[in-house]
Design an enzyme around this catalytic site. Structure first.
Site, short mmCIF file in Angstrom:
data_model
loop_
_atom_site.label_atom_id
_atom_site.label_comp_id
_atom_site.label_asym_id
_atom_site.label_seq_id
_atom_site.Cartn_x
_atom_site.Cartn_y
_atom_site.Cartn_z
N THR A 35 108.58 -9.89 -19.46
CA THR A 35 108.84 -8.36 -19.15
C THR A 35 109.51 -8.31 -17.60
OG1 THR A 35 106.26 -8.27 -18.15
CG2 THR A 35 107.20 -7.46 -20.72
N GLY A 36 109.48 -9.42 -16.87
CA GLY A 36 110.10 -9.48 -15.53
C GLY A 36 111.40 -9.69 -15.75
N SER A 75 101.36 -10.45 -16.35
CA SER A 75 101.05 -9.75 -17.39
C SER A 75 101.84 -8.38 -17.76
CB SER A 75 99.47 -8.96 -17.35
OG SER A 75 99.14 -8.41 -18.49
N GLY A 102 92.06 -22.02 -11.17
CA GLY A 102 92.21 -23.33 -11.13
C GLY A 102 92.92 -24.10 -10.13
N LYS A 105 91.31 -22.93 -6.71
CA LYS A 105 90.27 -23.97 -6.42
C LYS A 105 90.68 -25.16 -5.87
CE LYS A 105 86.67 -26.03 -8.92
NZ LYS A 105 87.24 -27.02 -9.87
N TYR A 145 94.85 -5.23 -23.69
CA TYR A 145 94.83 -5.41 -22.21
C TYR A 145 93.69 -5.18 -21.63
CZ TYR A 145 97.22 -3.89 -17.71
OH TYR A 145 97.69 -3.69 -16.46
N THR A 175 101.09 3.34 -11.33
CA THR A 175 101.99 3.30 -10.02
C THR A 175 103.59 3.22 -10.66
OG1 THR A 175 100.48 1.85 -8.97
CG2 THR A 175 102.73 1.64 -8.27
N ARG A 186 106.71 3.38 -19.82
CA ARG A 186 105.76 4.21 -19.05
C ARG A 186 106.21 5.74 -18.71
NH1 ARG A 186 103.14 -0.60 -15.00
NH2 ARG A 186 105.27 -1.39 -15.63
N1 UDP Z 1 103.33 9.52 -22.17
C1 UDP Z 1 103.92 10.14 -22.54
N2 UDP Z 1 105.26 10.35 -22.85
C2 UDP Z 1 105.97 8.99 -22.65
C3 UDP Z 1 105.06 8.00 -22.40
C4 UDP Z 1 103.96 8.09 -21.98
O1 UDP Z 1 103.43 11.59 -22.82
O2 UDP Z 1 107.01 8.85 -22.99
C5 UDP Z 1 102.01 9.68 -21.71
C6 UDP Z 1 100.85 8.72 -22.43
O3 UDP Z 1 100.57 8.93 -23.79
C7 UDP Z 1 99.69 8.67 -21.40
C8 UDP Z 1 100.51 8.96 -20.12
O4 UDP Z 1 101.88 9.34 -20.36
O5 UDP Z 1 98.84 9.76 -21.70
C9 UDP Z 1 100.59 7.83 -19.24
O6 UDP Z 1 101.31 6.75 -20.01
P1 UDP Z 1 101.78 5.32 -19.66
O7 UDP Z 1 102.55 4.72 -20.55
O8 UDP Z 1 102.70 5.57 -18.22
O9 UDP Z 1 100.56 4.59 -18.99
P2 UDP Z 1 98.88 4.61 -19.28
O10 UDP Z 1 98.39 5.65 -18.11
O11 UDP Z 1 98.50 5.35 -20.58
O12 UDP Z 1 98.43 3.24 -19.01
#
Ligand code: UDP
Length: 334
Positions: A35-36, A75, A102, A105, A145, A175, A186
């Protein structure tokens, strides 16, 4: 310090690497690029104190020479990504954390774990203090996760208690900022990209669930403050004993090895963030409603009393300003 950043080409890892280099440290950036992205660290390649290794942190780790710190940021971190890579997510939280600890350490290095507000699951307490044990469904799709990070925290504390590794744990709340992938999944990146492309903003559920959004610059500043806490002898003596902080609810005793929440306590509903992004982009996109993903937390807001007292840390960038900066990034990136 010579510092290994796992996940160094990711969203947070790349900002962290940049800040560490600016502060005069040397950075070994390790990433398997699932994902990076190399473009996140393109501005660092060629820097004399920076090196990049494409490697899976779950495999045996060998680093030549001295190492003073290991920062474990590898991750998948977006719900969309950890649903696509469930086993890689569990492995990097478990096997990857084991390898990284590890190595710390063996080198006598300090270790910092990037943990998450997801350890609180769908919280029954709000805001969430570090003392809250959480409400996690281990077998839900997002359990991969949550449980990986909970295991990672347990392993980190075990290495601290059993092997005396100098460990830190940061629980990172939502963030955002530059270097997120446009298709990261996100909420902030999705809404900004949709608004800029004139596509409907995809609100999941009725949009009444809440999140509290932190700008990446504020977050990485707090993380480095936690890493360097205690590196100076005077501070070491002060911080080595237990802290006693009195909050309204009562006493919270903790040390710098206990988890520390970092995030912005300003809480918004998802619908409010959608409307704010429409306003800031001047987009005429409308909002569409989609099913809420399984076990999507209904509320999330950090209690940052511990970070305030331990690090004297506060988020400084206003949400609107942070969103404007991120919009500018995505205008160029898409
Ligand atoms: N969400 C949304 N539309 C999107 C993506 C996310 O409404 O296109 C909502 C998701 O259901 C959650 C919140 O926005 O309630 C934050 O989602 P995100 O995936 O950013 O991260 P989370 O806080 O769930 O880990």
């Amino acid at each position: 310090m010579r510092i290994l950043v796992t996940g160094g080409a990711g969203f947070l890892g790349s900002h962290l690497s940049t800040l560490l280099l600016q502060s005069g440290h040397s950075v070994i950036c390790m990433d398997n690029l699932i994902t990076g992205r190399v473009e996140n660290i393109a501005h660092l390649l060629g820097h004399e104190r920076f090196s990049f290794v494409k490697y899976n942190v779950c495999d045996y780790l060998h680093i030549e020479g001295p190492l003073e710190a290991v920062m474990h940021f590898a991750s998948p971190a977006s719900p969309q990504d950890y649903l696509e890579f469930p086993i890689a997510t569990l492995k990097v939280g478990a096997l990857g954390t084991h390898k990284a600890l590890g190595l710390a350490k063996a080198k006598g290095a300090r270790f910092l774990l990037a943990s998450t507000s997801e350890v609180y699951g769908d919280p029954l307490v709000s805001p969430q203090p570090e003392s809250y044990w959480g409400n996690v469904n281990p077998i839900s799709p997002r359990g991969v996760y949550d449980e990986a990070k909970r295991f990672a925290e347990a392993l980190t504390m075990a290495y601290h208690r059993y092997h005396a590794v100098d460990t830190r744990i940061v629980r990172i709340f939502n963030t955002f900022g530059p270097h997120m992938r446009p298709n990261d999944g996100r909420v902030v990146s999705n809404f900004i990209v949709q608004a800029l492309q004139g596509k409907p903003l995809s609100v999941f559920g009725d949009g009444s669930q809440t999140r509290s959004f932190c700008y990446v610059d504020d977050l990485v500043r707090g993380i480095t403050e936690l890493l360097f806490l205690g590196s100076d002898k005077t501070v070491e003596q002060r911080t080595d004993r237990k802290f006693l902080v009195t909050r309204n609810e009562g006493a919270d005793e903790f040390s710098m090895h206990d988890p520390v929440n970092l995030g912005n306590p300003r809480e918004l509903t998802v619908l409010e963030i959608a409307k704010l992004i429409l306003e800031l982009t001047g987009s005429s996109s409308h909002i569409t409603y989609h099913p809420l993903p399984a076990d999507d937390p209904k509320v999330r807001r950090p209690d940052i009393s511990r970070a305030r007292s331990l690090l004297k840390w506060e988020p400084l960038v206003e949400l609107e300003d942070a969103l404007r900066r991120t919009v500018e990034y995505f205008r160029k990136a898409i």
